[in-house]
Design a protein around this motif. Structure first.
Motif, mmCIF file in Angstrom:
data_model
loop_
_atom_site.group_PDB
_atom_site.id
_atom_site.type_symbol
_atom_site.label_atom_id
_atom_site.label_comp_id
_atom_site.label_asym_id
_atom_site.label_seq_id
_atom_site.Cartn_x
_atom_site.Cartn_y
_atom_site.Cartn_z
ATOM 1 N N TYR A 205 -40.578 20.979 -9.742
ATOM 2 C CA TYR A 205 -40.825 19.913 -10.702
ATOM 3 C C TYR A 205 -40.086 20.365 -11.864
ATOM 4 O O TYR A 205 -39.486 21.057 -12.340
ATOM 5 C CB TYR A 205 -42.363 21.140 -11.001
ATOM 6 C CG TYR A 205 -43.634 20.559 -10.057
ATOM 7 C CD1 TYR A 205 -44.235 19.733 -9.895
ATOM 8 C CD2 TYR A 205 -43.324 21.279 -8.805
ATOM 9 C CE1 TYR A 205 -44.986 19.730 -8.602
ATOM 10 C CE2 TYR A 205 -44.076 21.866 -7.030
ATOM 11 C CZ TYR A 205 -45.349 20.781 -7.665
ATOM 12 O OH TYR A 205 -45.697 20.342 -6.615
ATOM 13 N N ILE A 206 -39.655 18.916 -12.601
ATOM 14 C CA ILE A 206 -38.912 19.068 -13.544
ATOM 15 C C ILE A 206 -39.667 17.904 -14.390
ATOM 16 O O ILE A 206 -39.860 17.451 -14.549
ATOM 17 C CB ILE A 206 -37.714 18.136 -12.888
ATOM 18 C CG1 ILE A 206 -36.780 18.421 -11.517
ATOM 19 C CG2 ILE A 206 -37.026 17.810 -14.284
ATOM 20 C CD1 ILE A 206 -36.104 17.571 -11.653
ATOM 21 N N PHE B 77 -31.222 25.658 -9.160
ATOM 22 C CA PHE B 77 -30.971 25.314 -9.140
ATOM 23 C C PHE B 77 -30.910 25.108 -10.869
ATOM 24 O O PHE B 77 -31.734 25.376 -11.804
ATOM 25 C CB PHE B 77 -32.650 24.305 -8.485
ATOM 26 C CG PHE B 77 -32.711 24.205 -7.360
ATOM 27 C CD1 PHE B 77 -32.249 22.924 -6.414
ATOM 28 C CD2 PHE B 77 -32.891 25.865 -6.161
ATOM 29 C CE1 PHE B 77 -32.190 22.780 -5.313
ATOM 30 C CE2 PHE B 77 -33.146 25.100 -4.961
ATOM 31 C CZ PHE B 77 -32.479 24.258 -4.468
ATOM 32 N N ILE B 78 -30.548 23.726 -11.116
ATOM 33 C CA ILE B 78 -30.412 24.051 -12.869
ATOM 34 C C ILE B 78 -30.457 22.289 -13.165
ATOM 35 O O ILE B 78 -29.860 21.284 -11.845
ATOM 36 C CB ILE B 78 -28.920 23.626 -12.737
ATOM 37 C CG1 ILE B 78 -28.109 25.058 -12.412
ATOM 38 C CG2 ILE B 78 -28.755 24.147 -14.918
ATOM 39 C CD1 ILE B 78 -26.791 25.726 -12.515
ATOM 40 N N THR B 79 -30.879 22.052 -14.489
ATOM 41 C CA THR B 79 -30.784 20.636 -15.072
ATOM 42 C C THR B 79 -30.160 20.359 -15.635
ATOM 43 O O THR B 79 -30.020 21.104 -16.817
ATOM 44 C CB THR B 79 -32.299 20.292 -15.471
ATOM 45 O OG1 THR B 79 -32.846 21.398 -16.522
ATOM 46 C CG2 THR B 79 -33.300 20.375 -14.294
ATOM 47 N N ASP B 80 -29.451 18.781 -15.389
ATOM 48 C CA ASP B 80 -28.292 18.672 -16.206
ATOM 49 C C ASP B 80 -28.765 17.520 -17.725
ATOM 50 O O ASP B 80 -28.990 16.661 -17.239
ATOM 51 C CB ASP B 80 -26.735 18.494 -16.100
ATOM 52 C CG ASP B 80 -25.452 17.809 -16.638
ATOM 53 O OD1 ASP B 80 -25.915 17.577 -17.902
ATOM 54 O OD2 ASP B 80 -24.955 18.289 -16.543
ATOM 55 N N MET B 81 -29.050 18.242 -19.130
ATOM 56 C CA MET B 81 -29.517 16.866 -19.657
ATOM 57 C C MET B 81 -28.579 15.736 -19.820
ATOM 58 O O MET B 81 -29.045 14.772 -20.411
ATOM 59 C CB MET B 81 -30.328 18.037 -21.413
ATOM 60 C CG MET B 81 -31.727 19.048 -20.602
ATOM 61 S SD MET B 81 -32.845 19.674 -22.527
ATOM 62 C CE MET B 81 -30.472 20.150 -22.859
ATOM 63 N N THR C 108 -24.776 17.781 -6.496
ATOM 64 C CA THR C 108 -25.406 16.898 -6.786
ATOM 65 C C THR C 108 -27.137 16.706 -6.972
ATOM 66 O O THR C 108 -26.135 16.097 -5.533
ATOM 67 C CB THR C 108 -25.138 15.135 -8.372
ATOM 68 O OG1 THR C 108 -24.155 16.264 -9.239
ATOM 69 C CG2 THR C 108 -25.813 14.781 -9.148
ATOM 70 N N ILE C 109 -27.917 16.920 -6.548
ATOM 71 C CA ILE C 109 -28.636 15.893 -5.678
ATOM 72 C C ILE C 109 -29.842 15.470 -6.741
ATOM 73 O O ILE C 109 -30.733 14.654 -5.463
ATOM 74 C CB ILE C 109 -29.676 17.985 -5.014
ATOM 75 C CG1 ILE C 109 -30.306 18.273 -6.398
ATOM 76 C CG2 ILE C 109 -29.057 18.207 -4.019
ATOM 77 C CD1 ILE C 109 -31.344 19.425 -4.929
ATOM 78 N N LEU C 110 -30.254 15.267 -7.350
ATOM 79 C CA LEU C 110 -30.880 14.106 -8.393
ATOM 80 C C LEU C 110 -30.018 13.466 -9.308
ATOM 81 O O LEU C 110 -29.809 14.517 -9.754
ATOM 82 C CB LEU C 110 -32.579 14.596 -7.878
ATOM 83 C CG LEU C 110 -33.277 13.657 -8.650
ATOM 84 C CD1 LEU C 110 -33.464 12.356 -7.755
ATOM 85 C CD2 LEU C 110 -34.700 14.778 -9.016
ATOM 86 N N LEU D 135 -30.220 16.798 -11.445
ATOM 87 C CA LEU D 135 -30.780 17.760 -11.128
ATOM 88 C C LEU D 135 -29.138 17.910 -9.947
ATOM 89 O O LEU D 135 -28.887 17.377 -8.967
ATOM 90 C CB LEU D 135 -31.998 18.262 -9.757
ATOM 91 C CG LEU D 135 -32.052 18.828 -9.037
ATOM 92 C CD1 LEU D 135 -32.199 20.370 -10.313
ATOM 93 C CD2 LEU D 135 -33.145 18.937 -8.350
ATOM 94 N N LYS D 136 -28.283 19.991 -10.395
ATOM 95 C CA LYS D 136 -27.799 20.494 -9.399
ATOM 96 C C LYS D 136 -28.528 21.519 -8.977
ATOM 97 O O LYS D 136 -28.748 22.066 -8.787
ATOM 98 C CB LYS D 136 -26.333 20.440 -10.288
ATOM 99 C CG LYS D 136 -25.986 19.210 -11.408
ATOM 100 C CD LYS D 136 -24.396 19.797 -12.339
ATOM 101 C CE LYS D 136 -24.863 18.767 -13.067
ATOM 102 N NZ LYS D 136 -23.402 18.169 -12.856
ATOM 103 N N VAL D 137 -27.340 21.630 -7.689
ATOM 104 C CA VAL D 137 -27.447 22.986 -6.629
ATOM 105 C C VAL D 137 -26.650 23.933 -6.647
ATOM 106 O O VAL D 137 -25.478 23.527 -6.680
ATOM 107 C CB VAL D 137 -27.723 22.291 -5.789
ATOM 108 C CG1 VAL D 137 -27.725 21.400 -4.381
ATOM 109 C CG2 VAL D 137 -28.653 23.497 -4.558
#
Length: 265
Positions: free
Chosen positions: A227-228, A187-191, A208-210, A196-198
């Motif tokens: 938790y982000i 899981f990775i966050t894209d600023m 992209t899931i969020l 939120l990507k998986v």
């Protein structure tokens, strides 16, 4: 039962970690770490840092990398004792842990391994990257993303590029699905895009899931919960239902302050 008085906690978050009992989140403006339960009640405030770059729970112990003071600190014994476990590593930026070895990525893109048993530090890898390295273990493989949008892992002492460019994103955090929902996923966050990507290591698919996150930074996963750390808040995503909520933090009346300049009994 007497209710505890609460005051809303304001914070500017950079990094986050979770274990079975606590959420740990940094407060950049005060150079402190807030430790709360999963209802948002801040039980501990850990102070005495320069610039906190990353947090990592290993069971009940909390590891903190201080990029300004160039040290990694372990907070143990129910957050009452501190010890500097590495000193002099150039700007420790991010951490991962596997089988008694603490892996430390520096701001100049070197990865060091620190053996927590014999306390030996060795150079593990050098990564050619323009951006800083974010790390997480998925099974036996060390995955790392750089802040320029590349995801790789180390296999047989070689760096394997999994995705050359995740649609021009700018990564803020990485977490591996070691159990529960989303197992064997990264899981990775894209600023840049607020997403939120998986990543699926088997199919190499990225989804992209969020969306509609506000400058998402670090990320932590516990079973089916993600938790982000956003700017000033925490977003909780339930991977079972995909329900999203913002978690506000509150100081309880008997919140304990731990100063890391000394060892407390």
């Amino acid at each position: 039962m007497k209710k505890q008085k609460k005051n809303t906690a304001e914070f500017s978050s950079e990094t986050i970690a979770v274990n079975s009992r606590y959420i740990a989140i940094s407060d950049r403006s005060r150079s402190t770490v807030l430790l709360s339960d999963f209802n948002g009640n801040v039980k501990y405030i850990i102070a005495g840092f320069g610039t906190i770059a990353s947090l990592l729970f290993v069971n009940e112990d909390l590891y903190i990398s201080d990029i300004k003071e160039e040290r990694v600190i372990r907070i143990s014994d129910r957050f009452s004792k501190k010890s500097t476990i590495t000193d002099g590593i150039n700007r420790p930026f991010n951490m991962a842990f596997k089988d008694g070895i603490l892996y430390i990525a520096t701001a100049d893109n070197k990865i060091f391994s620190f053996n927590t048993q014999n306390r030996k530090t060795e150079l593990f890898a050098v990564v050619e990257s323009k951006g800083k390295i974010l790390m997480a273990f998925l099974s036996d493989d060390l995955y790392f993303a750089d802040t320029e949008g590349r995801l790789c892992h180390i296999e047989n002492e070689k760096i394997v590029i999994d995705t050359g460019d995740l649609k021009a994103g700018i990564f803020g955090g990485i977490a591996a699905g070691q159990g529960g929902c989303g197992a064997y996923r990264v899981f990775i966050t894209d600023m840049k895009k607020g997403e939120l990507k998986v990543f699926d290591p088997v199919s190499k698919d990225v989804r992209t899931i969020l969306q509609n996150l506000k400058n998402p930074r670090a990320i932590a996963k516990k079973e089916c919960d993600i938790y982000i750390a956003e700017e000033g808040t925490i977003v909780h995503l339930d991977l079972k239902s995909f329900e999203r909520e913002e978690l506000s933090l509150n100081y309880i009346e008997n919140c304990k302050i731990v100063e890391t300049e000394q060892e407390l009994l």
